[in-house]
Design a protein around this motif. Structure first.
Motif, PDB file in Angstrom:
ATOM      1  N   THR A 146       0.790  -1.230   0.000  1.00 51.53           N
ATOM      2  CA  THR A 146       0.000   0.000   0.000  1.00 51.53           C
ATOM      3  C   THR A 146       0.823   1.281   0.000  1.00 51.53           C
ATOM      4  O   THR A 146       0.344   2.313  -0.462  1.00 51.53           O
ATOM      5  N   SER A 147       2.035   1.236   0.510  1.00 58.39           N
ATOM      6  CA  SER A 147       2.799   2.484   0.669  1.00 58.39           C
ATOM      7  C   SER A 147       3.090   3.213  -0.639  1.00 58.39           C
ATOM      8  O   SER A 147       3.068   4.449  -0.644  1.00 58.39           O
ATOM      9  N   PRO A 148       3.345   2.534  -1.766  1.00 57.29           N
ATOM     10  CA  PRO A 148       3.543   3.315  -2.993  1.00 57.29           C
ATOM     11  C   PRO A 148       2.325   4.178  -3.336  1.00 57.29           C
ATOM     12  O   PRO A 148       2.467   5.354  -3.694  1.00 57.29           O
ATOM     13  N   VAL A 149       1.141   3.623  -3.182  1.00 54.88           N
ATOM     14  CA  VAL A 149      -0.091   4.366  -3.471  1.00 54.88           C
ATOM     15  C   VAL A 149      -0.269   5.512  -2.477  1.00 54.88           C
ATOM     16  O   VAL A 149      -0.539   6.652  -2.861  1.00 54.88           O
ATOM     17  N   ILE A 150      -0.090   5.209  -1.205  1.00 54.49           N
ATOM     18  CA  ILE A 150      -0.297   6.212  -0.153  1.00 54.49           C
ATOM     19  C   ILE A 150       0.740   7.325  -0.247  1.00 54.49           C
ATOM     20  O   ILE A 150       0.400   8.511  -0.155  1.00 54.49           O
ATOM     21  N   GLN A 151       1.997   6.961  -0.428  1.00 49.89           N
ATOM     22  CA  GLN A 151       3.045   7.981  -0.498  1.00 49.89           C
ATOM     23  C   GLN A 151       2.856   8.918  -1.678  1.00 49.89           C
ATOM     24  O   GLN A 151       2.951  10.137  -1.529  1.00 49.89           O
ATOM     25  N   ILE A 152       2.573   8.371  -2.835  1.00 52.54           N
ATOM     26  CA  ILE A 152       2.378   9.216  -4.016  1.00 52.54           C
ATOM     27  C   ILE A 152       1.160  10.113  -3.838  1.00 52.54           C
ATOM     28  O   ILE A 152       1.206  11.309  -4.135  1.00 52.54           O
ATOM     29  N   TYR A 153       0.088   9.564  -3.312  1.00 54.39           N
ATOM     30  CA  TYR A 153      -1.135  10.343  -3.107  1.00 54.39           C
ATOM     31  C   TYR A 153      -0.874  11.540  -2.187  1.00 54.39           C
ATOM     32  O   TYR A 153      -1.226  12.674  -2.512  1.00 54.39           O
ATOM     33  N   PHE A 154      -0.268  11.292  -1.032  1.00 53.14           N
ATOM     34  CA  PHE A 154      -0.100  12.358  -0.048  1.00 53.14           C
ATOM     35  C   PHE A 154       1.053  13.297  -0.369  1.00 53.14           C
ATOM     36  O   PHE A 154       1.007  14.478  -0.009  1.00 53.14           O
ATOM     37  N   MET A 155       2.083  12.822  -1.008  1.00 56.90           N
ATOM     38  CA  MET A 155       3.211  13.698  -1.365  1.00 56.90           C
ATOM     39  C   MET A 155       2.760  14.813  -2.302  1.00 56.90           C
ATOM     40  O   MET A 155       3.307  15.909  -2.263  1.00 56.90           O
ATOM     41  N   ARG A 156       1.769  14.544  -3.123  1.00 57.20           N
ATOM     42  CA  ARG A 156       1.258  15.569  -4.038  1.00 57.20           C
ATOM     43  C   ARG A 156       0.522  16.678  -3.298  1.00 57.20           C
ATOM     44  O   ARG A 156       0.331  17.760  -3.836  1.00 57.20           O
ATOM     45  N   LEU A 157       0.098  16.398  -2.067  1.00 56.37           N
ATOM     46  CA  LEU A 157      -0.743  17.332  -1.334  1.00 56.37           C
ATOM     47  C   LEU A 157       0.008  18.228  -0.351  1.00 56.37           C
ATOM     48  O   LEU A 157      -0.602  19.077   0.298  1.00 56.37           O
ATOM     49  N   ILE A 158       1.307  18.026  -0.206  1.00 57.63           N
ATOM     50  CA  ILE A 158       2.086  18.834   0.736  1.00 57.63           C
ATOM     51  C   ILE A 158       3.294  19.425   0.028  1.00 57.63           C
ATOM     52  O   ILE A 158       3.643  19.032  -1.083  1.00 57.63           O
ATOM     53  N   ASP A 159       3.955  20.347   0.717  1.00 54.98           N
ATOM     54  CA  ASP A 159       5.219  20.860   0.191  1.00 54.98           C
ATOM     55  C   ASP A 159       6.365  20.336   1.052  1.00 54.98           C
ATOM     56  O   ASP A 159       6.151  19.679   2.075  1.00 54.98           O
ATOM     57  N   SER A 160       7.572  20.635   0.648  1.00 50.08           N
ATOM     58  CA  SER A 160       8.747  20.064   1.318  1.00 50.08           C
ATOM     59  C   SER A 160       8.870  20.512   2.770  1.00 50.08           C
ATOM     60  O   SER A 160       9.427  19.780   3.599  1.00 50.08           O
ATOM     61  N   SER A 161       8.342  21.685   3.125  1.00 53.00           N
ATOM     62  CA  SER A 161       8.451  22.138   4.515  1.00 53.00           C
ATOM     63  C   SER A 161       7.642  21.247   5.457  1.00 53.00           C
ATOM     64  O   SER A 161       8.062  20.994   6.586  1.00 53.00           O
ATOM     65  N   VAL A 162       6.496  20.768   5.013  1.00 51.38           N
ATOM     66  CA  VAL A 162       5.691  19.858   5.849  1.00 51.38           C
ATOM     67  C   VAL A 162       6.454  18.562   6.090  1.00 51.38           C
ATOM     68  O   VAL A 162       6.503  18.059   7.218  1.00 51.38           O
ATOM     69  N   LEU A 163       7.059  18.035   5.054  1.00 48.18           N
ATOM     70  CA  LEU A 163       7.848  16.808   5.200  1.00 48.18           C
ATOM     71  C   LEU A 163       9.042  17.042   6.115  1.00 48.18           C
ATOM     72  O   LEU A 163       9.343  16.215   6.979  1.00 48.18           O
ATOM     73  N   ALA A 164       9.705  18.180   5.948  1.00 47.91           N
ATOM     74  CA  ALA A 164      10.860  18.497   6.803  1.00 47.91           C
ATOM     75  C   ALA A 164      10.444  18.621   8.263  1.00 47.91           C
ATOM     76  O   ALA A 164      11.106  18.076   9.162  1.00 47.91           O
ATOM     77  N   ILE A 165       9.344  19.310   8.527  1.00 45.83           N
ATOM     78  CA  ILE A 165       8.857  19.464   9.907  1.00 45.83           C
ATOM     79  C   ILE A 165       8.477  18.099  10.484  1.00 45.83           C
ATOM     80  O   ILE A 165       8.831  17.785  11.624  1.00 45.83           O
ATOM     81  N   SER A 166       7.777  17.295   9.702  1.00 47.01           N
ATOM     82  CA  SER A 166       7.385  15.952  10.170  1.00 47.01           C
ATOM     83  C   SER A 166       8.606  15.114  10.496  1.00 47.01           C
ATOM     84  O   SER A 166       8.641  14.437  11.530  1.00 47.01           O
ATOM     85  N   ASN A 167       9.604  15.146   9.630  1.00 45.60           N
ATOM     86  CA  ASN A 167      10.825  14.376   9.870  1.00 45.60           C
ATOM     87  C   ASN A 167      11.558  14.859  11.116  1.00 45.60           C
ATOM     88  O   ASN A 167      12.037  14.051  11.917  1.00 45.60           O
ATOM     89  N   MET A 168      11.651  16.187  11.288  1.00 40.63           N
ATOM     90  CA  MET A 168      12.328  16.723  12.478  1.00 40.63           C
ATOM     91  C   MET A 168      11.572  16.348  13.747  1.00 40.63           C
ATOM     92  O   MET A 168      12.183  15.975  14.752  1.00 40.63           O
ATOM     93  N   LEU A 169      10.249  16.460  13.709  1.00 37.34           N
ATOM     94  CA  LEU A 169       9.440  16.047  14.864  1.00 37.34           C
ATOM     95  C   LEU A 169       9.663  14.571  15.191  1.00 37.34           C
ATOM     96  O   LEU A 169       9.858  14.206  16.355  1.00 37.34           O
ATOM     97  N   ALA A 170       9.619  13.741  14.164  1.00 34.13           N
ATOM     98  CA  ALA A 170       9.784  12.299  14.366  1.00 34.13           C
ATOM     99  C   ALA A 170      11.136  11.990  14.997  1.00 34.13           C
ATOM    100  O   ALA A 170      11.221  11.237  15.973  1.00 34.13           O
ATOM    101  N   VAL A 171      12.184  12.583  14.471  1.00 36.68           N
ATOM    102  CA  VAL A 171      13.533  12.303  14.981  1.00 36.68           C
ATOM    103  C   VAL A 171      13.708  12.860  16.392  1.00 36.68           C
ATOM    104  O   VAL A 171      14.191  12.164  17.289  1.00 36.68           O
TER     105      VAL A 171
END
Length: 190
Positions: free
Chosen positions: A23-48
């Motif tokens: 499922t992850s290829p479908v989910i990742q592609i779907y949601f990656m289109r809906l955010i910008d790189s700052s959201v991913l960066a913030i999520s990654n920093m929060l996670a770490v």
């Protein structure tokens, strides 16, 4: 570790690995289109950052004992949070990324830590190394199979993909609760 414990320990993670790989290829592609790189960066920093704090808390024996005592609550919180964030995230991609980062950093980290600790109470040394390799290989084979399935299918509906992941996470929670119960009984009988 007996075969019954091994089966319970392997079943959930294998099913989850298969489901996520499918499922992850479908989910990742779907949601990656809906955010910008700052959201991913913030999520990654929060996670770490939060995972570092969570892991540090485990080094304190009183926290480890508390987490161990409340393992069922941790798993239930993780599974329910995963479902809520997955479903709510359909409409709010940013919330999904941040929510999943928090879940992975806190409850999933504690879940995995307590499961490993429970296994460590039952086996150690070479037997532990062999178990870890066996467990990892089963999960990797399941991931390979899940990846092949999505390659053959081409794609699946995003709602179905999310439902599959939620059900797989719930299934893994149930099997890990049972496996841990068996491990604790085995440890207490030593």
């Amino acid at each position: 570790m007996n075969n019954k414990q091994k089966r319970w320990l392997l079943t959930g993670p294998v099913v989850f690995s298969f489901a996520v790989a499918m499922t992850s290829p479908v989910i990742q592609i779907y949601f990656m289109r809906l955010i910008d790189s700052s959201v991913l960066a913030i999520s990654n920093m929060l996670a770490v950052g939060i995972a570092a704090i969570t892991n540090t808390s485990v080094t304190k024996e009183k926290f480890l004992r508390w987490y161990d005592k409340h393992f069922t609550l941790i798993v239930v919180t993780d599974v329910l949070s995963f479902i809520v964030v997955s479903c709510a995230g359909m409409e709010m991609a940013t919330a999904r990324f941040i929510g999943m980062a928090l879940i992975n950093a806190i409850s999933t980290t504690l879940w995995v830590c307590i499961m490993r600790n429970s296994i460590n109470h039952v086996i150690n040394g070479e037997e532990l190394t062999i178990w870890q390799s066996l467990s990892n290989s089963y999960e990797l084979y399941a991931s390979l199979a899940g990846g092949l399935i999505i390659l053959v299918l081409g794609t699946i509906n995003i709602e179905i993909a999310i439902a599959i992941e939620c059900m797989a996470n719930l299934f893994m929670g149930l099997t890990d609760l049972k496996a841990r119960k068996l491990l604790v009984q085995s440890h207490n009988n030593k």
